[in-house]
Design a protein around this motif. Structure first.
Motif, PDB file in Angstrom:
ATOM      1  N   MET A  28       2.474 -12.839   9.895  1.00 57.37           N
ATOM      2  CA  MET A  28       1.671 -13.304   8.772  1.00 57.37           C
ATOM      3  C   MET A  28       0.821 -14.497   9.200  1.00 57.37           C
ATOM      4  SD  MET A  28       2.783 -11.229   6.344  1.00 57.37           S
ATOM      5  CE  MET A  28       2.279 -11.945   4.806  1.00 57.37           C
ATOM      6  N   PHE A  29      -0.362 -14.579   8.627  1.00 52.98           N
ATOM      7  CA  PHE A  29      -1.222 -15.731   8.803  1.00 52.98           C
ATOM      8  C   PHE A  29      -1.018 -16.684   7.629  1.00 52.98           C
ATOM      9  CE2 PHE A  29      -4.466 -14.604  12.104  1.00 52.98           C
ATOM     10  CZ  PHE A  29      -3.935 -13.384  12.457  1.00 52.98           C
ATOM     11  N   SER A  30      -1.184 -17.952   7.868  1.00 57.85           N
ATOM     12  CA  SER A  30      -0.974 -18.937   6.806  1.00 57.85           C
ATOM     13  C   SER A  30      -1.985 -18.782   5.678  1.00 57.85           C
ATOM     14  CB  SER A  30      -1.025 -20.357   7.363  1.00 57.85           C
ATOM     15  OG  SER A  30      -2.282 -20.602   7.957  1.00 57.85           O
ATOM     16  N   SER A  31      -3.112 -18.137   5.950  1.00 57.80           N
ATOM     17  CA  SER A  31      -4.146 -17.961   4.933  1.00 57.80           C
ATOM     18  C   SER A  31      -4.062 -16.608   4.234  1.00 57.80           C
ATOM     19  CB  SER A  31      -5.527 -18.111   5.562  1.00 57.80           C
ATOM     20  OG  SER A  31      -5.685 -17.164   6.602  1.00 57.80           O
ATOM     21  N   ASP A  32      -3.067 -15.787   4.589  1.00 55.63           N
ATOM     22  CA  ASP A  32      -2.922 -14.472   3.952  1.00 55.63           C
ATOM     23  C   ASP A  32      -2.673 -14.638   2.456  1.00 55.63           C
ATOM     24  OD1 ASP A  32      -1.080 -12.675   6.577  1.00 55.63           O
ATOM     25  OD2 ASP A  32      -3.196 -13.244   6.382  1.00 55.63           O
ATOM     26  N   VAL A  33      -3.207 -13.696   1.727  1.00 58.38           N
ATOM     27  CA  VAL A  33      -2.906 -13.585   0.298  1.00 58.38           C
ATOM     28  C   VAL A  33      -2.387 -12.172   0.056  1.00 58.38           C
ATOM     29  CG1 VAL A  33      -3.778 -13.665  -2.061  1.00 58.38           C
ATOM     30  CG2 VAL A  33      -4.699 -15.233  -0.334  1.00 58.38           C
ATOM     31  N   MET A  34      -1.213 -12.071  -0.521  1.00 56.36           N
ATOM     32  CA  MET A  34      -0.626 -10.773  -0.822  1.00 56.36           C
ATOM     33  C   MET A  34      -0.736 -10.519  -2.318  1.00 56.36           C
ATOM     34  SD  MET A  34       0.438  -9.515   2.039  1.00 56.36           S
ATOM     35  CE  MET A  34       1.373  -8.148   1.373  1.00 56.36           C
ATOM     36  N   GLY A  35      -1.060  -9.296  -2.640  1.00 56.71           N
ATOM     37  CA  GLY A  35      -1.160  -8.928  -4.042  1.00 56.71           C
ATOM     38  C   GLY A  35      -0.326  -7.704  -4.351  1.00 56.71           C
ATOM     39  N   TRP A  36       0.115  -7.623  -5.596  1.00 51.08           N
ATOM     40  CA  TRP A  36       0.753  -6.413  -6.104  1.00 51.08           C
ATOM     41  C   TRP A  36      -0.162  -5.818  -7.176  1.00 51.08           C
ATOM     42  CZ3 TRP A  36       4.816  -3.812  -4.237  1.00 51.08           C
ATOM     43  CH2 TRP A  36       5.691  -4.483  -3.375  1.00 51.08           C
ATOM     44  N   TYR A  37      -0.408  -4.530  -7.052  1.00 53.95           N
ATOM     45  CA  TYR A  37      -1.230  -3.785  -7.990  1.00 53.95           C
ATOM     46  C   TYR A  37      -0.388  -2.646  -8.557  1.00 53.95           C
ATOM     47  CZ  TYR A  37      -5.477  -5.869  -5.920  1.00 53.95           C
ATOM     48  OH  TYR A  37      -6.464  -6.726  -5.489  1.00 53.95           O
ATOM     49  N   ARG A  38      -0.888  -2.081  -9.633  1.00 56.05           N
ATOM     50  CA  ARG A  38      -0.268  -0.867 -10.147  1.00 56.05           C
ATOM     51  C   ARG A  38      -1.332   0.039 -10.745  1.00 56.05           C
ATOM     52  NH1 ARG A  38       3.133  -3.368 -15.297  1.00 56.05           N
ATOM     53  NH2 ARG A  38       1.334  -3.937 -16.592  1.00 56.05           N
ATOM     54  N   GLN A  39      -1.010   1.314 -10.739  1.00 56.15           N
ATOM     55  CA  GLN A  39      -1.917   2.304 -11.312  1.00 56.15           C
ATOM     56  C   GLN A  39      -1.110   3.299 -12.130  1.00 56.15           C
ATOM     57  OE1 GLN A  39      -4.532   4.282  -8.523  1.00 56.15           O
ATOM     58  NE2 GLN A  39      -5.945   4.823 -10.153  1.00 56.15           N
ATOM     59  N   ALA A  40      -1.348   3.267 -13.419  1.00 53.99           N
ATOM     60  CA  ALA A  40      -0.684   4.197 -14.328  1.00 53.99           C
ATOM     61  C   ALA A  40      -1.517   5.477 -14.422  1.00 53.99           C
ATOM     62  CB  ALA A  40      -0.522   3.565 -15.704  1.00 53.99           C
ATOM     63  N   GLY A  42      -3.992   8.144 -15.329  1.00 57.16           N
ATOM     64  CA  GLY A  42      -5.203   8.116 -16.126  1.00 57.16           C
ATOM     65  C   GLY A  42      -5.846   6.752 -16.278  1.00 57.16           C
ATOM     66  N   LYS A  43      -5.310   5.755 -15.576  1.00 59.45           N
ATOM     67  CA  LYS A  43      -5.858   4.397 -15.688  1.00 59.45           C
ATOM     68  C   LYS A  43      -6.302   3.890 -14.329  1.00 59.45           C
ATOM     69  CE  LYS A  43      -3.238   2.995 -19.760  1.00 59.45           C
ATOM     70  NZ  LYS A  43      -2.372   1.927 -20.343  1.00 59.45           N
ATOM     71  N   GLN A  44      -7.116   2.847 -14.378  1.00 61.58           N
ATOM     72  CA  GLN A  44      -7.563   2.238 -13.132  1.00 61.58           C
ATOM     73  C   GLN A  44      -6.463   1.370 -12.532  1.00 61.58           C
ATOM     74  OE1 GLN A  44     -11.228   0.120 -14.014  1.00 61.58           O
ATOM     75  NE2 GLN A  44     -12.453   1.926 -13.531  1.00 61.58           N
ATOM     76  N   ARG A  45      -6.539   1.199 -11.237  1.00 62.58           N
ATOM     77  CA  ARG A  45      -5.590   0.313 -10.561  1.00 62.58           C
ATOM     78  C   ARG A  45      -5.871  -1.116 -11.016  1.00 62.58           C
ATOM     79  NH1 ARG A  45      -4.664   1.154  -4.196  1.00 62.58           N
ATOM     80  NH2 ARG A  45      -4.516   3.268  -5.050  1.00 62.58           N
ATOM     81  N   THR A  90       5.456   1.723 -16.362  1.00 60.28           N
ATOM     82  CA  THR A  90       5.487   2.916 -15.514  1.00 60.28           C
ATOM     83  C   THR A  90       4.160   3.077 -14.776  1.00 60.28           C
ATOM     84  OG1 THR A  90       7.088   4.073 -16.916  1.00 60.28           O
ATOM     85  CG2 THR A  90       5.683   5.430 -15.499  1.00 60.28           C
ATOM     86  N   ALA A  91       4.229   3.175 -13.457  1.00 59.80           N
ATOM     87  CA  ALA A  91       3.022   3.263 -12.639  1.00 59.80           C
ATOM     88  C   ALA A  91       3.423   3.421 -11.176  1.00 59.80           C
ATOM     89  CB  ALA A  91       2.165   2.009 -12.796  1.00 59.80           C
ATOM     90  N   VAL A  92       2.430   3.696 -10.363  1.00 62.16           N
ATOM     91  CA  VAL A  92       2.609   3.573  -8.918  1.00 62.16           C
ATOM     92  C   VAL A  92       2.225   2.145  -8.553  1.00 62.16           C
ATOM     93  CG1 VAL A  92       1.936   4.382  -6.640  1.00 62.16           C
ATOM     94  CG2 VAL A  92       2.116   6.001  -8.551  1.00 62.16           C
ATOM     95  N   TYR A  93       3.099   1.482  -7.835  1.00 61.76           N
ATOM     96  CA  TYR A  93       2.893   0.089  -7.461  1.00 61.76           C
ATOM     97  C   TYR A  93       2.501   0.001  -5.991  1.00 61.76           C
ATOM     98  CZ  TYR A  93       4.662  -1.570 -11.911  1.00 61.76           C
ATOM     99  OH  TYR A  93       4.808  -1.840 -13.253  1.00 61.76           O
ATOM    100  N   TYR A  94       1.484  -0.820  -5.737  1.00 63.26           N
ATOM    101  CA  TYR A  94       0.953  -0.988  -4.391  1.00 63.26           C
ATOM    102  C   TYR A  94       0.944  -2.460  -4.008  1.00 63.26           C
ATOM    103  CZ  TYR A  94      -1.153   3.633  -5.257  1.00 63.26           C
ATOM    104  OH  TYR A  94      -1.365   4.951  -5.554  1.00 63.26           O
TER     105      TYR A  94
END
Length: 117
Positions: A28-40, A42-45, A90-94
């Motif tokens: 990992m780099f000290s400047s990394d930013v990690m995010g969690w997304y989800r997509q249900a 019929g909906k946008q991520r 409920t969704a797919v989580y990324y």
């Protein structure tokens, strides 16, 4: 090529908890930013939260107080602890990596979370 491998999804009843993990290949780099997304279906991520390597977190309103993002720098792993789960979670989580140091962005493969009785 940075790879993100997710784990921890599954089926849980409303009110239950799950913890998702996202392991980042390499280091990992000290400047990394990690995010969690989800997509249900019929909906946008949508972005649900982020964490910097200094530990600063931000969340969307609908998960504040229920979801917690954390990281283990030594294990190159980011976690999403989800409590008080609702059917609408409920969704797919990324997981997602934003690495400005090398202009790299990468996605995990996604993991299904189903909240149902």
């Amino acid at each position: 090529q940075v790879q993100l491998v997710e784990s921890g999804g599954g089926l849980v009843q409303p009110g239950g908890s799950l913890r998702l993990s996202c392991e980042v290949s390499g280091f990992m780099f000290s400047s990394d930013v990690m995010g969690w997304y989800r997509q249900a279906p019929g909906k946008q991520r949508e972005l649900i939260g982020t964490i910097t390597m200094t530990g600063r977190t931000d969340y969307i309103d609908s998960v504040k107080g229920r979801f917690t993002i954390s990281r283990d720098y030594a294990k190159n792993t980011v976690y999403l602890q989800m409590n008080s789960l609702k059917v609408e979670d409920t969704a797919v989580y990324y997981c997602h990596l934003d690495r400005p140091a090398t202009n790299v962005r990468s996605w995990g493969q996604g993991t299904q979370v189903t909240v149902s009785s």
